[in-house]
Design a protein around this motif. Sequence first.
Motif, PDB file in Angstrom:
ATOM      1  N   VAL A 184      -8.210 -11.550   8.607  1.00 53.17           N
ATOM      2  CA  VAL A 184      -7.237 -11.975   9.624  1.00 53.17           C
ATOM      3  C   VAL A 184      -7.377 -11.197  10.920  1.00 53.17           C
ATOM      4  O   VAL A 184      -7.411 -11.761  12.006  1.00 53.17           O
ATOM      5  N   ASN A 185      -7.522  -9.873  10.771  1.00 53.53           N
ATOM      6  CA  ASN A 185      -7.318  -9.024  11.933  1.00 53.53           C
ATOM      7  C   ASN A 185      -8.591  -8.583  12.640  1.00 53.53           C
ATOM      8  O   ASN A 185      -8.565  -8.151  13.782  1.00 53.53           O
ATOM      9  N   ASP A 186      -9.717  -8.621  11.932  1.00 53.90           N
ATOM     10  CA  ASP A 186     -10.995  -8.163  12.462  1.00 53.90           C
ATOM     11  C   ASP A 186     -11.088  -6.660  12.643  1.00 53.90           C
ATOM     12  O   ASP A 186     -12.152  -6.134  12.937  1.00 53.90           O
ATOM     13  N   GLU A 187     -10.001  -5.953  12.554  1.00 54.95           N
ATOM     14  CA  GLU A 187      -9.998  -4.515  12.816  1.00 54.95           C
ATOM     15  C   GLU A 187      -9.809  -3.774  11.515  1.00 54.95           C
ATOM     16  O   GLU A 187      -9.146  -4.262  10.612  1.00 54.95           O
ATOM     17  N   LEU A 188     -10.379  -2.584  11.397  1.00 57.98           N
ATOM     18  CA  LEU A 188     -10.005  -1.724  10.284  1.00 57.98           C
ATOM     19  C   LEU A 188      -8.571  -1.304  10.552  1.00 57.98           C
ATOM     20  O   LEU A 188      -8.246  -0.824  11.631  1.00 57.98           O
ATOM     21  N   VAL A 189      -7.714  -1.533   9.564  1.00 60.83           N
ATOM     22  CA  VAL A 189      -6.284  -1.436   9.843  1.00 60.83           C
ATOM     23  C   VAL A 189      -5.882  -0.050  10.350  1.00 60.83           C
ATOM     24  O   VAL A 189      -5.094   0.079  11.263  1.00 60.83           O
ATOM     25  N   GLU A 190      -6.487   1.001   9.780  1.00 63.84           N
ATOM     26  CA  GLU A 190      -6.132   2.337  10.240  1.00 63.84           C
ATOM     27  C   GLU A 190      -7.104   2.835  11.313  1.00 63.84           C
ATOM     28  O   GLU A 190      -7.084   3.981  11.687  1.00 63.84           O
ATOM     29  N   GLY A 191      -8.035   1.974  11.705  1.00 61.95           N
ATOM     30  CA  GLY A 191      -8.954   2.337  12.770  1.00 61.95           C
ATOM     31  C   GLY A 191     -10.113   3.202  12.321  1.00 61.95           C
ATOM     32  O   GLY A 191     -10.910   3.647  13.130  1.00 61.95           O
ATOM     33  N   GLY A 192     -10.272   3.453  11.033  1.00 60.06           N
ATOM     34  CA  GLY A 192     -11.363   4.295  10.557  1.00 60.06           C
ATOM     35  C   GLY A 192     -12.150   3.600   9.476  1.00 60.06           C
ATOM     36  O   GLY A 192     -11.773   2.557   8.985  1.00 60.06           O
ATOM     37  N   GLU A 193     -13.284   4.161   9.088  1.00 63.85           N
ATOM     38  CA  GLU A 193     -14.138   3.538   8.081  1.00 63.85           C
ATOM     39  C   GLU A 193     -13.495   3.624   6.702  1.00 63.85           C
ATOM     40  O   GLU A 193     -13.644   2.751   5.889  1.00 63.85           O
ATOM     41  N   LYS A 194     -12.839   4.728   6.408  1.00 62.07           N
ATOM     42  CA  LYS A 194     -12.322   4.957   5.072  1.00 62.07           C
ATOM     43  C   LYS A 194     -10.809   4.835   5.045  1.00 62.07           C
ATOM     44  O   LYS A 194     -10.085   5.811   5.043  1.00 62.07           O
ATOM     45  N   VAL A 195     -10.345   3.625   5.070  1.00 63.04           N
ATOM     46  CA  VAL A 195      -8.900   3.422   4.993  1.00 63.04           C
ATOM     47  C   VAL A 195      -8.469   3.695   3.558  1.00 63.04           C
ATOM     48  O   VAL A 195      -9.067   3.182   2.628  1.00 63.04           O
ATOM     49  N   GLU A 196      -7.492   4.534   3.347  1.00 65.48           N
ATOM     50  CA  GLU A 196      -7.000   4.809   1.997  1.00 65.48           C
ATOM     51  C   GLU A 196      -5.715   4.032   1.787  1.00 65.48           C
ATOM     52  O   GLU A 196      -4.699   4.287   2.416  1.00 65.48           O
ATOM     53  N   ASP A 197      -5.801   3.047   0.958  1.00 62.90           N
ATOM     54  CA  ASP A 197      -4.630   2.247   0.661  1.00 62.90           C
ATOM     55  C   ASP A 197      -3.876   2.848  -0.505  1.00 62.90           C
ATOM     56  O   ASP A 197      -4.275   3.855  -1.076  1.00 62.90           O
ATOM     57  N   HIS A 198      -2.826   2.152  -0.895  1.00 61.85           N
ATOM     58  CA  HIS A 198      -2.037   2.593  -2.038  1.00 61.85           C
ATOM     59  C   HIS A 198      -1.567   1.336  -2.746  1.00 61.85           C
ATOM     60  O   HIS A 198      -1.049   0.424  -2.107  1.00 61.85           O
ATOM     61  N   GLU A 199      -1.841   1.242  -4.036  1.00 61.66           N
ATOM     62  CA  GLU A 199      -1.339   0.107  -4.821  1.00 61.66           C
ATOM     63  C   GLU A 199      -0.328   0.656  -5.818  1.00 61.66           C
ATOM     64  O   GLU A 199      -0.690   1.116  -6.899  1.00 61.66           O
ATOM     65  N   PRO A 200       0.967   0.661  -5.452  1.00 62.85           N
ATOM     66  CA  PRO A 200       1.958   1.352  -6.280  1.00 62.85           C
ATOM     67  C   PRO A 200       2.014   0.840  -7.718  1.00 62.85           C
ATOM     68  O   PRO A 200       2.248   1.624  -8.642  1.00 62.85           O
ATOM     69  N   MET A 201       1.814  -0.435  -7.935  1.00 56.13           N
ATOM     70  CA  MET A 201       1.906  -0.946  -9.318  1.00 56.13           C
ATOM     71  C   MET A 201       0.515  -1.082  -9.947  1.00 56.13           C
ATOM     72  O   MET A 201       0.289  -0.655 -11.068  1.00 56.13           O
ATOM     73  N   TYR A 202      -0.417  -1.653  -9.226  1.00 55.52           N
ATOM     74  CA  TYR A 202      -1.718  -1.951  -9.841  1.00 55.52           C
ATOM     75  C   TYR A 202      -2.618  -0.722  -9.954  1.00 55.52           C
ATOM     76  O   TYR A 202      -3.416  -0.613 -10.881  1.00 55.52           O
ATOM     77  N   GLY A 203      -2.536   0.199  -9.003  1.00 56.06           N
ATOM     78  CA  GLY A 203      -3.507   1.290  -8.964  1.00 56.06           C
ATOM     79  C   GLY A 203      -4.863   0.774  -8.502  1.00 56.06           C
ATOM     80  O   GLY A 203      -5.034  -0.405  -8.187  1.00 56.06           O
ATOM     81  N   LYS A 204      -5.848   1.691  -8.484  1.00 57.37           N
ATOM     82  CA  LYS A 204      -7.167   1.385  -7.914  1.00 57.37           C
ATOM     83  C   LYS A 204      -7.941   0.328  -8.686  1.00 57.37           C
ATOM     84  O   LYS A 204      -8.829  -0.316  -8.135  1.00 57.37           O
ATOM     85  N   THR A 205      -7.664   0.215  -9.965  1.00 58.48           N
ATOM     86  CA  THR A 205      -8.489  -0.699 -10.779  1.00 58.48           C
ATOM     87  C   THR A 205      -7.746  -1.990 -11.113  1.00 58.48           C
ATOM     88  O   THR A 205      -8.224  -2.770 -11.947  1.00 58.48           O
ATOM     89  N   TYR A 206      -6.623  -2.199 -10.504  1.00 67.78           N
ATOM     90  CA  TYR A 206      -5.873  -3.450 -10.694  1.00 67.78           C
ATOM     91  C   TYR A 206      -5.691  -3.702 -12.192  1.00 67.78           C
ATOM     92  O   TYR A 206      -5.475  -2.755 -12.946  1.00 67.78           O
ATOM     93  N   LEU A 207      -5.801  -4.935 -12.647  1.00 67.53           N
ATOM     94  CA  LEU A 207      -5.562  -5.210 -14.074  1.00 67.53           C
ATOM     95  C   LEU A 207      -6.892  -5.371 -14.810  1.00 67.53           C
ATOM     96  O   LEU A 207      -7.929  -5.606 -14.191  1.00 67.53           O
ATOM     97  N   PRO A 208      -6.870  -5.270 -16.134  1.00 65.49           N
ATOM     98  CA  PRO A 208      -8.129  -5.442 -16.876  1.00 65.49           C
ATOM     99  C   PRO A 208      -8.689  -6.857 -16.740  1.00 65.49           C
ATOM    100  O   PRO A 208      -9.875  -7.091 -16.897  1.00 65.49           O
ATOM    101  N   ARG A 209      -7.816  -7.808 -16.431  1.00 63.42           N
ATOM    102  CA  ARG A 209      -8.237  -9.216 -16.408  1.00 63.42           C
ATOM    103  C   ARG A 209      -7.172  -9.991 -15.633  1.00 63.42           C
ATOM    104  O   ARG A 209      -6.133  -9.459 -15.275  1.00 63.42           O
ATOM    105  N   LYS A 210      -7.424 -11.285 -15.433  1.00 64.57           N
ATOM    106  CA  LYS A 210      -6.439 -12.118 -14.740  1.00 64.57           C
ATOM    107  C   LYS A 210      -5.085 -12.083 -15.444  1.00 64.57           C
ATOM    108  O   LYS A 210      -5.025 -11.848 -16.663  1.00 64.57           O
ATOM    109  N   PHE A 211      -4.034 -12.364 -14.682  1.00 61.12           N
ATOM    110  CA  PHE A 211      -2.687 -12.328 -15.249  1.00 61.12           C
ATOM    111  C   PHE A 211      -1.904 -13.505 -14.671  1.00 61.12           C
ATOM    112  O   PHE A 211      -1.856 -13.697 -13.461  1.00 61.12           O
ATOM    113  N   LYS A 212      -1.314 -14.298 -15.558  1.00 63.17           N
ATOM    114  CA  LYS A 212      -0.652 -15.532 -15.114  1.00 63.17           C
ATOM    115  C   LYS A 212       0.819 -15.539 -15.510  1.00 63.17           C
ATOM    116  O   LYS A 212       1.143 -15.229 -16.662  1.00 63.17           O
ATOM    117  N   ILE A 213       1.664 -15.926 -14.563  1.00 64.06           N
ATOM    118  CA  ILE A 213       3.112 -15.982 -14.803  1.00 64.06           C
ATOM    119  C   ILE A 213       3.611 -17.387 -14.488  1.00 64.06           C
ATOM    120  O   ILE A 213       3.204 -17.998 -13.495  1.00 64.06           O
TER     121      ILE A 213
END
Length: 575
Positions: A184-213
């Motif tokens: 969407v934005n074309d820009e690195l959101v924090e303006g640097g190469e290594k943006v460190e995000d945070h996934e409070p629920m999923y964490g870095k590895t997300y889920l082991p597999r797809k999840f459907k609700i």
Amino acid sequence: MTENKPLSDVERIKIESNYLRGTIREGLADTLTGSISADDQQLMKLHGSYQQQDRDLDEERRKQKLEPLYSFLIRIRVAGGVATAKQWLDIDALADKYGNPTIKLTTRQAFELHGVVKRNLKATIKGINATLLDTLAACGDVNRNVMTSANPWETEIHQQVYDDSLKLHTDLSPKTTAYHEIWVNDELVEGGEKVEDHEPMYGKTYLPRKFKIAVAIPPRNDVDAYANDLAFVAIVEKGKLVGYNVLAGGGMGTTFGLETTYPRLASVIGFVKTEDIVEAAKAVIIFQRDNGNRSDRKNARLKYTIDRVGLDVFTSAIQTVLGDKLQPAKPFHFDSNGDAYGWKKSFNGKWYFTLFVQGGKVKNDDKLQLKTALCEIASVHKGNFILTGNQNLVIGEVAEEDKAEIDALLSKWKLTNKLSGLRLNSLACVALPVCGMAFAEAERYLPSLLEKLEVELEKFGLIDDEIIIRMTGCANGCARPFLGEIAMVGKAPDRYNLYLGAGFSGDRLNKLYAEMVSEEEILGLLIPILKHYSEERLSGERFGNFVIRTGYVKETLIGKDFHKDISLVKYVPEK
Ligand code: SF4
């Protein structure tokens, strides 16, 4: 939990991806190939896209020493399936400009665009976001589009349930900024190469597999609640929504020849009040995040986690998190899993029309100009379009004074023509030519098989009978084949495994009846059973119940029994 086995390679890809970035930006910029790297293909799923190739053209392109014709499927999340008329027109225009050009309505209330080449991917996804829809988490190891009983305006309860589904949709979405940054934005959101995000629920590895609700409102199970990792079933007492029963561990996919894989119906584990629905969903997702199998992706879905640890252990773990908020389940009853077609009136006095869409495919062909018709309707329609969990479409929120105009357009474009009960209850996945997993045709072939069956149904007086029939190109289960009263699952070109006996309301699995059958064999086996059904069914008896009562297949209520008690038949043509 990985039981000390090495992690699957997809886990490495997620860990190294810096919250789903990988090298997607670099891959998009590489003009020497129409594909992206294998690692990025895995990450792209979480951005809502799969790389595909046109398998119809593989041979010709190979002869010409060209790489396969790569393109991308883009899946668009539509919360609760509700899109505005303007969004419909915008998605249609994107399909024309960048896609093949058709719109696929999926079995999870999403749009899909097919045939988008790499150089157009970014413009397409950016265009989708401009419509206020998105593709984030439409595929991949994360919670996907939350399904909801179609038409939020059917009753006041539907409206409340829809609002709760939107909360699930929002709260369970990934929080990475990579999606916005890349598409969407074309820009690195924090303006640097290594943006460190945070996934409070999923964490870095997300889920082991797809999840459907899915969120269902009895007595209609139009979201196939039992096929989902997690389902909420609305409980209404004295006309008021009091909360939801919680069902966990459903899933359709299996792998031919691997009996450790099987479809499973979700188990009822309790009841939560309306205000606790998101907390309950998070408790289940976090359990799966921490206990799902990250070594073997074929055994990674929640259904296998639950069967491995035991339903009691799983339920008590969720109880520990939720405490008194998880109460004993309340009684409920489903009576169908299909859609109710035609005009109906909503609680708010407006009308809605449920339209059958063959295979969920919105396109123009010699027989039906459906794509043009829906654009014409969208251009005058002041309400919404609602995608159903059965690949159909509701034209919603039609004011009394606008109904005649919409009705005239439906008639003009032959969208009110009478169809058989079998066809109205049919589902098919995409399969060939674009799905890399497909062994056989589905969406392109099912209509012609239905035509042949309809000739016989007419003779037997069954033409209006609702019978659920489903077809997929492989056993991954995208069109929920193991909940079809009749189902064909592709095993080789023009060859299918034939299954019979699922429940009409989606509460019982089917059972393998014949293996690797051709069209001649499918018809040769099915037609006598349909005739038998027309002659000897009990009053009100559904086809799936009939084939069990009369001994064609054994009843299958739990996933672990799916491969048991199979008596295969062979078709012997009459001489
Ligand atoms: Fe492809 Fe199999 Fe899914 Fe059909 S069921 S779309 S063939 S993966």
